[in-house]
Enzyme design. Structure first.
Site, mmCIF file in Angstrom:
data_model
loop_
_atom_site.group_PDB
_atom_site.id
_atom_site.type_symbol
_atom_site.label_atom_id
_atom_site.label_comp_id
_atom_site.label_asym_id
_atom_site.label_seq_id
_atom_site.Cartn_x
_atom_site.Cartn_y
_atom_site.Cartn_z
ATOM 1 N N THR A 127 0.832 -1.204 0.000
ATOM 2 C CA THR A 127 0.000 0.000 0.000
ATOM 3 C C THR A 127 0.866 1.253 0.000
ATOM 4 O OG1 THR A 127 -1.461 1.301 1.436
ATOM 5 C CG2 THR A 127 -0.135 -0.344 2.527
ATOM 6 N N ASP A 128 0.314 2.358 -0.475
ATOM 7 C CA ASP A 128 1.072 3.623 -0.425
ATOM 8 C C ASP A 128 1.256 4.107 1.005
ATOM 9 O OD1 ASP A 128 -1.545 4.470 0.095
ATOM 10 O OD2 ASP A 128 -1.591 5.990 -1.475
ATOM 11 N N GLU A 129 0.479 3.524 1.950
ATOM 12 C CA GLU A 129 0.592 3.991 3.341
ATOM 13 C C GLU A 129 1.943 3.672 3.957
ATOM 14 O OE1 GLU A 129 -2.651 3.593 6.006
ATOM 15 O OE2 GLU A 129 -4.129 3.910 4.444
ATOM 16 N N TYR A 162 -1.253 -0.502 11.223
ATOM 17 C CA TYR A 162 -1.568 -1.167 9.954
ATOM 18 C C TYR A 162 -0.429 -0.946 8.944
ATOM 19 C CZ TYR A 162 -3.279 -1.383 5.140
ATOM 20 O OH TYR A 162 -3.385 -1.631 3.784
ATOM 21 N N LYS A 208 2.320 -3.577 7.169
ATOM 22 C CA LYS A 208 2.456 -3.754 5.708
ATOM 23 C C LYS A 208 3.908 -3.473 5.289
ATOM 24 C CE LYS A 208 -0.450 -4.525 3.080
ATOM 25 N NZ LYS A 208 -1.014 -5.813 2.588
HETATM 26 P P1 NAD Z 1 -10.430 -6.396 2.688
HETATM 27 O O1 NAD Z 1 -10.325 -6.080 4.132
HETATM 28 O O2 NAD Z 1 -11.657 -6.037 1.947
HETATM 29 O O3 NAD Z 1 -10.176 -7.961 2.445
HETATM 30 C C1 NAD Z 1 -9.187 -8.687 3.110
HETATM 31 C C2 NAD Z 1 -9.452 -10.164 2.846
HETATM 32 O O4 NAD Z 1 -8.408 -10.923 3.498
HETATM 33 C C3 NAD Z 1 -10.783 -10.663 3.417
HETATM 34 O O5 NAD Z 1 -11.437 -11.480 2.478
HETATM 35 C C4 NAD Z 1 -10.368 -11.459 4.643
HETATM 36 O O6 NAD Z 1 -11.279 -12.516 4.962
HETATM 37 C C5 NAD Z 1 -9.025 -12.001 4.206
HETATM 38 N N1 NAD Z 1 -8.160 -12.347 5.348
HETATM 39 C C6 NAD Z 1 -7.908 -11.607 6.451
HETATM 40 N N2 NAD Z 1 -7.069 -12.266 7.267
HETATM 41 C C7 NAD Z 1 -6.780 -13.443 6.663
HETATM 42 C C8 NAD Z 1 -5.956 -14.552 6.996
HETATM 43 N N3 NAD Z 1 -5.259 -14.569 8.146
HETATM 44 N N4 NAD Z 1 -5.895 -15.599 6.147
HETATM 45 C C9 NAD Z 1 -6.607 -15.602 4.988
HETATM 46 N N5 NAD Z 1 -7.407 -14.584 4.615
HETATM 47 C C10 NAD Z 1 -7.489 -13.515 5.446
HETATM 48 O O7 NAD Z 1 -9.143 -5.721 2.026
HETATM 49 P P2 NAD Z 1 -8.928 -4.976 0.637
HETATM 50 O O8 NAD Z 1 -9.296 -3.553 0.791
HETATM 51 O O9 NAD Z 1 -9.510 -5.807 -0.429
HETATM 52 O O10 NAD Z 1 -7.328 -5.040 0.551
HETATM 53 C C11 NAD Z 1 -6.672 -6.149 -0.043
HETATM 54 C C12 NAD Z 1 -5.168 -5.907 -0.017
HETATM 55 O O11 NAD Z 1 -4.859 -4.697 -0.714
HETATM 56 C C13 NAD Z 1 -4.611 -5.734 1.392
HETATM 57 O O12 NAD Z 1 -3.377 -6.386 1.453
HETATM 58 C C14 NAD Z 1 -4.441 -4.224 1.535
HETATM 59 O O13 NAD Z 1 -3.386 -3.927 2.428
HETATM 60 C C15 NAD Z 1 -4.097 -3.825 0.120
HETATM 61 N N6 NAD Z 1 -4.465 -2.448 -0.273
HETATM 62 C C16 NAD Z 1 -5.731 -1.991 -0.079
HETATM 63 C C17 NAD Z 1 -6.072 -0.724 -0.545
HETATM 64 C C18 NAD Z 1 -7.467 -0.176 -0.379
HETATM 65 O O14 NAD Z 1 -7.682 1.009 -0.651
HETATM 66 N N7 NAD Z 1 -8.456 -0.955 0.032
HETATM 67 C C19 NAD Z 1 -5.109 0.067 -1.186
HETATM 68 C C20 NAD Z 1 -3.820 -0.445 -1.352
HETATM 69 C C21 NAD Z 1 -3.513 -1.710 -0.903
HETATM 70 O O1 DAU Z 2 -3.940 4.273 0.787
HETATM 71 C C1 DAU Z 2 -4.245 2.927 0.745
HETATM 72 C C2 DAU Z 2 -5.013 2.542 1.994
HETATM 73 O O2 DAU Z 2 -6.305 3.123 1.873
HETATM 74 C C3 DAU Z 2 -5.117 1.036 2.204
HETATM 75 O O3 DAU Z 2 -3.836 0.514 2.421
HETATM 76 C C4 DAU Z 2 -6.014 0.715 3.406
HETATM 77 O O4 DAU Z 2 -6.199 -0.692 3.523
HETATM 78 C C5 DAU Z 2 -7.365 1.376 3.182
HETATM 79 O O5 DAU Z 2 -8.184 1.162 4.319
HETATM 80 C C6 DAU Z 2 -7.191 2.873 2.946
HETATM 81 O O6 DAU Z 2 -6.715 3.540 4.144
HETATM 82 P P1 DAU Z 2 -7.278 4.971 4.585
HETATM 83 O O7 DAU Z 2 -7.050 5.149 6.026
HETATM 84 O O8 DAU Z 2 -6.786 6.031 3.673
HETATM 85 O O9 DAU Z 2 -8.843 4.735 4.235
HETATM 86 P P2 DAU Z 2 -10.190 5.045 5.050
HETATM 87 O O10 DAU Z 2 -11.304 4.761 4.108
HETATM 88 O O11 DAU Z 2 -10.214 4.435 6.385
HETATM 89 O O12 DAU Z 2 -10.093 6.625 5.236
HETATM 90 C C7 DAU Z 2 -9.926 7.491 4.130
HETATM 91 C C8 DAU Z 2 -9.808 8.912 4.686
HETATM 92 O O13 DAU Z 2 -11.065 9.289 5.232
HETATM 93 C C9 DAU Z 2 -8.805 9.040 5.813
HETATM 94 O O14 DAU Z 2 -8.186 10.309 5.713
HETATM 95 C C10 DAU Z 2 -9.670 8.974 7.069
HETATM 96 C C11 DAU Z 2 -10.968 9.608 6.623
HETATM 97 N N1 DAU Z 2 -12.187 9.097 7.290
HETATM 98 C C12 DAU Z 2 -12.387 7.754 7.290
HETATM 99 C C13 DAU Z 2 -13.503 7.211 7.887
HETATM 100 C C14 DAU Z 2 -13.736 5.725 7.930
HETATM 101 C C15 DAU Z 2 -13.112 9.975 7.842
HETATM 102 O O15 DAU Z 2 -12.921 11.193 7.805
HETATM 103 N N2 DAU Z 2 -14.216 9.439 8.432
HETATM 104 C C16 DAU Z 2 -14.448 8.101 8.498
HETATM 105 O O16 DAU Z 2 -15.482 7.683 9.077
#
Ligand code: NAD
Ligand code: DAU
Length: 342
Positions: free
Chosen positions: A124-126, A149, A153
């Protein structure tokens, strides 16, 4: 190609499985997912009868569960499985350390033993931390994660890198910006705000709401991952993003505008501790080296996403109640019974 996708019942993993089966005939996907609160088999119900798709319920931290998948002759692994919500990691980091770090280790070890030809770590970019007003993260930016988190990562990224340097394994790390689109669990900003607005509940904006995120549609992320899987260079890191940076408050106002709801629903609440102020991704390496381009503009993608949540109220209520799991256990029982009888 026989591909192991971990975390394939989650938001991005399920979109990726559907994407790959849509574009490649010669692929078999094994989906290993523990079905945590964020994993939902309903996300893939349309694929349950596709002979190119197999689901295995299991945990990436269990060498036994992982071995069960590898015994099927896996050629490449793409690791989506993770705990993903920053706010949860602030409350309790333990499961983040276990799944995100230990789980990646177990998968890397299995790949090493089995001589699997490619391992892709979805990062992730985080991991880069927070930016000031200008500039973007490149693959050379230092890692400076701020939440438990992000730190978990970053640890997994470095472990993956070490397996390339030490054992010469073919690994790739991708670092993508914030995804949005269908099937995202409604704890993340966009689905939470859509659903609260639909129910006329308040929209909790953290702090001043002026934090910035760089949004990419999940389908564009999936097409980037396909390019990386097929053509990426071993040992390389690829940033993924689509240059669509917005303030949180702008995103929330846009959702309210699409839904024709009043801005008075916005409520400013206590800020997230250690809240990253700004993310912005420079994805030029991926574009230059692999010729990938994003296709979906934020305005259009957001409107489609809002529509999807409006039209899928049953999915939402099952996901929220946890009942989907029971529902699917029953569905799988019924399916097994039908298979036995046929
Ligand atoms: P999500 O939370 O929607 O899904 C995570 C999945 O992993 C779920 O299906 C969960 O059941 C499974 N899981 C959790 N723990 C597990 C374990 N111990 N063994 C097997 N399966 C397990 O997540 P997402 O948003 O789809 O993110 C997927 C990947 O992409 C993650 O690695 C996250 O860090 C990365 N990512 C997410 C974002 C975003 O914006 N959502 C951005 C960049 C990177
Ligand atoms: O950048 C990639 C990441 O994006 C992924 O690695 C993470 O898995 C994914 O959860 C996401 O992280 P963020 O913390 O950026 O996403 P989130 O949706 O939780 O929040 C987005 C922004 O909105 C952040 O600045 C926090 C803010 N926020 C979030 C929630 C849930 C609010 O202001 N109110 C809220 O209720």
């Amino acid at each position: 190609m026989k591909l192991l996708v971990t975390g394939g019942a989650g938001f991005i993993g399920s979109n990726f499985i559907r994407h790959m089966l849509g574009v490649q005939d010669e692929v078999h996907i094994v989906n290993l997912d523990s079905l945590s609160y964020a994993g939902n088999l309903e996300n893939l119900s349309d694929l349950s009868s596709d002979p190119r798709y197999t689901f295995i319920r299991g945990d990436i931290t269990s060498a036994q569960d992982v071995e069960k998948c590898f015994s099927q002759g896996i050629e490449a692994v793409i690791n989506f499985a993770a705990e993903t919500h920053v706010d949860r990691s602030i409350l309790d980091a333990s499961v983040f350390v276990r799944t995100n770090i230990e789980g990646t280790y177990v998968l890397l070890e299995a790949c090493r033993r089995r001589k699997v030809s490619r391992f892709i770590q979805i990062s992730t970019d985080e991991v880069y931390g927070s930016l000031d007003e200008t500039g973007k993260f490149t693959e050379e930016s230092p890692l400076a994660p701020n939440s438990p988190y992000a730190a978990s990562k970053a640890a997994a990224d470095l472990l993956t890198r070490a397996y390339h340097k030490t054992y010469g394994m073919d690994v790739i790390v991708t670092r993508c910006s914030n995804n949005y689109g269908t099937h995202q669990f409604p704890e993340k900003l966009i689905p939470l705000m859509i659903l609260n607005a639909l129910e006329n509940k308040t929209l909790p904006v953290y702090g001043d709401g002026l934090q910035r995120r760089d949004w990419i549609h999940v389908k564009d992320h999936c097409s980037a991952l396909q390019s990386v899987l097929m053509e990426g260079q071993p040992g390389r890191v690829y940033n993924i993003g689509s240059d669509q940076e917005k303030q949180n408050l702008e995103m929330v106002h846009e959702i309210l505008r699409i839904l024709k709801k009043p801005p008075e629903l916005i409520e400013f609440v206590t800020d997230r501790p250690g809240h990253d102020r700004r993310y912005a991704i420079d994805a030029s390496r991926l574009k230059r080296e692999l010729g990938w381009k994003p296709k979906i503009r934020l305005e259009e993608g957001l409107a489609q996403t809002v529509r999807w949540y409006q039209e899928n109220a049953e999915w939402v209520s099952r996901v929220r109640s946890g009942a989907y799991f029971e529902y699917y256990e029953q569905m799988y029982e019924k399916r097994d019974q039908t298979l036995k009888n046929s």
